[in-house]
Design an enzyme around this catalytic site. Structure first.
Site, PDB file in Angstrom:
ATOM      1  N   TYR A 124       0.831  -1.212   0.000  1.00 52.90           N
ATOM      2  CA  TYR A 124       0.000   0.000   0.000  1.00 52.90           C
ATOM      3  C   TYR A 124       0.865   1.261   0.000  1.00 52.90           C
ATOM      4  CZ  TYR A 124      -4.089  -2.911   1.124  1.00 52.90           C
ATOM      5  OH  TYR A 124      -5.104  -3.848   1.103  1.00 52.90           O
ATOM      6  N   LYS A 169       6.328 -13.821   3.367  1.00 50.74           N
ATOM      7  CA  LYS A 169       6.573 -14.607   2.154  1.00 50.74           C
ATOM      8  C   LYS A 169       8.037 -14.374   1.772  1.00 50.74           C
ATOM      9  CE  LYS A 169       5.062 -16.991  -1.494  1.00 50.74           C
ATOM     10  NZ  LYS A 169       4.502 -18.355  -1.483  1.00 50.74           N
ATOM     11  N   ASP A 200       0.893 -18.335   2.366  1.00 49.38           N
ATOM     12  CA  ASP A 200       0.015 -19.310   1.696  1.00 49.38           C
ATOM     13  C   ASP A 200      -0.297 -20.491   2.626  1.00 49.38           C
ATOM     14  OD1 ASP A 200       2.728 -19.896   1.463  1.00 49.38           O
ATOM     15  OD2 ASP A 200       2.642 -20.579  -0.617  1.00 49.38           O
ATOM     16  N   ASP A 224      -4.713  -7.873   5.258  1.00 55.10           N
ATOM     17  CA  ASP A 224      -6.014  -7.578   4.647  1.00 55.10           C
ATOM     18  C   ASP A 224      -6.696  -8.875   4.214  1.00 55.10           C
ATOM     19  OD1 ASP A 224      -8.095  -6.100   3.353  1.00 55.10           O
ATOM     20  OD2 ASP A 224      -7.054  -6.378   1.438  1.00 55.10           O
ATOM     21  N   ASP A 228     -10.261 -11.175   5.940  1.00 53.20           N
ATOM     22  CA  ASP A 228     -11.509 -11.618   5.293  1.00 53.20           C
ATOM     23  C   ASP A 228     -11.626 -13.136   5.397  1.00 53.20           C
ATOM     24  OD1 ASP A 228     -11.901  -8.945   4.534  1.00 53.20           O
ATOM     25  OD2 ASP A 228     -12.708  -9.490   2.576  1.00 53.20           O
TER      26      ASP A 228
HETATM   27  C1  IPM Z   1     -10.006  -3.062   4.343  1.00 56.32           C
HETATM   28  C2  IPM Z   1     -10.275  -2.712   2.912  1.00 56.32           C
HETATM   29  C3  IPM Z   1      -9.338  -1.623   2.430  1.00 56.32           C
HETATM   30  C4  IPM Z   1      -7.923  -2.183   2.461  1.00 56.32           C
HETATM   31  C5  IPM Z   1      -9.638  -1.037   1.040  1.00 56.32           C
HETATM   32  C6  IPM Z   1     -11.064  -0.602   0.923  1.00 56.32           C
HETATM   33  C7  IPM Z   1      -8.726   0.095   0.718  1.00 56.32           C
HETATM   34  O1  IPM Z   1     -10.226  -3.844   2.122  1.00 56.32           O
HETATM   35  O2  IPM Z   1     -10.027  -2.162   5.208  1.00 56.32           O
HETATM   36  O3  IPM Z   1      -9.815  -4.238   4.648  1.00 56.32           O
HETATM   37  O4  IPM Z   1      -7.462  -2.810   1.482  1.00 56.32           O
HETATM   38  O5  IPM Z   1      -7.266  -1.993   3.474  1.00 56.32           O
HETATM   39 MN    MN Z   2     -10.085  -5.715   3.246  1.00 50.27          MN
END
Ligand code: IPM
Ligand code: MN
Ligand code: NAD
Length: 331
Positions: A124, A169, A200, A224, A228
């Site tokens: 990022y 990684k 991974d 990130d 999820d």
């Molecule tokens: C998160 C989101 C953000 C990220 C995006 C929307 C920029 O996916 O907060 O997890 O990648 O950090």
């Molecule tokens: Mn995210």
């Protein structure tokens, strides 16, 4: 205490009002400052966030954030990344914590993972170029940012008496050797037991054997993605909150996005936003209030009231109403 409130776009406009109803159950001295940023604002004014907005946010103690939509425009700079960078909110804390009454992908709920995601650099960095034939993004890892994220991860590991897993990684990305070695040094110097995993293999094992993990520290993009994935363990992305912590300020937000596929239907799960309020209460030292919020969420779920992402039929408003009712009868 100044609290900036950013609803943002899509379901951000549904889950933040829900989270505020919960916060309003407590008589805390918040001065709420609404700030409109995001895609909707960009469509109206051509600007998603202004320097004045950043200045306003810098003057607040904390921020409650919904979600923003990122349009498919290569020149559009993400509002959320701008805020994280400008306010130097360097640690993104994402608890992958089971909720009583909800079964995630595994049969058992015997896990408690805390993802500590570096929030300012890595993939990022924003240093990138898109050409006709070649595009690149520079991945930056610095000793300073690796140290500070490792330190906060080790503090959590000590507080909760958990092991630290360093995710990387470095077999492919040489920049990750610096991250891995720095995290190891910090953990050794702070007396924290640690191991490391290639990202991974971590994705595989975190789902297969989540009980093996405690605090997980990772660079920006890996953190990130793993968060999820962690939401699958908990049962829904609509359940996972987060805190973006800086030196003197913090921003609290659900891990999920603006969910355009369900926005406007009133069926978004508000729990991730409500538990983000719980994290805010913990951060300001209102631990009892934080615990009450958590209990109210649990009790509501145990009554069988859930939104469609968990197989239920409750609307955002109905679920929030039940949580608020339970909370108000307890405080
Ligand atoms: C998160 C989101 C953000 C990220 C995006 C929307 C920029 O996916 O907060 O997890 O990648 O950090
Ligand atoms: Mn995210
Ligand atoms: P998303 O998290 O918005 O949605 C992924 C899936 O999860 C969708 O099916 C959605 O309906 C579901 N979902 C998400 N939150 C839910 C909730 N509270 N209750 C029930 N179901 C929920 O991810 P996406 O679709 O990849 O992204 C949509 C937009 O959001 C994109 O523009 C993306 O850039 C943005 N985004 C913003 C943030 C943020 O602002 N913090 C985070 C992630 C994505």
């Amino acid at each position: 205490m100044k609290l900036a409130v950013i609803e943002g776009d899509g379901i951000g406009k549904e889950v933040i009002p829900a989270a505020l109803q919960v916060l309003d159950c407590f008589s805390l001295p918040f001065e709420k400052i609404p700030v409109e940023v995001g895609y909707g604002r960009w469509e109206k004014t051509g600007q998603a966030i202004s320097n004045e907005d950043i200045a306003t946010l810098k003057e607040c103690d904390c921020i409650l954030f919904g979600a923003v939509t990122t349009p498919p425009d290569p020149n559009y700079k993400s509002v959320l990344l701008t805020i994280r960078k400008e306010l130097d909110l360097y640690a993104n804390i994402r608890p992958i914590h089971p909720i009583k009454g909800i079964k995630g992908i595994n049969e058992s709920n015997d896990f408690d993972i805390l993802i500590v995601r570096e929030n300012t650099e890595g993939m990022y960095s924003g240093i990138e170029e898109v050409g006709e034939e070649v595009a690149f993004t520079k991945r930056i890892v610095t000793k300073r940012c690796s140290m500070r994220i490792a330190e906060i991860a080790c503090k959590f590991a000590k507080k909760h008496n958990q092991k630290l897993t360093i995710v990387h990684k470095s077999n492919v990305l040489k920049s990750d050797s610096l991250f891995l070695n720095t995290c190891r040094q910090v953990a050794d110097s702070m007396g924290v037991e640690h191991n490391d995993m290639l990202v991974d293999a971590m994705a595989y094992d975190m789902i297969r054997s989540p009980q093996k993990y405690g605090v997980v520290v990772a660079t920006n993009l890996f953190g990130d993605i793993l968060s999820d994935l962690g939401a699958v363990l908990v049962g829904s992305i609509g359940l996972v909150p987060s805190a973006n912590i800086g030196k003197n300020q913090a921003l609290f937000e659900p891990v999920h996005g603006s969910a355009p596929d369900i926005a406007g239907q009133g069926i978004a799960n508000p729990i991730a936003a409500i538990l983000s309020v719980k994290m805010l209460l913990d951060w300001i030292g209102e631990e009892d209030a934080a615990r009450q919020v958590e209990l109210a969420v649990e009790n509501t779920i145990l009554k069988g009231i859930t939104t469609p992402d968990l197989g239920g039929t409750a609307t955002t408003q109905e679920l929030t109403h039940e949580i608020v009712k339970t909370l108000c009868s307890n405080i």
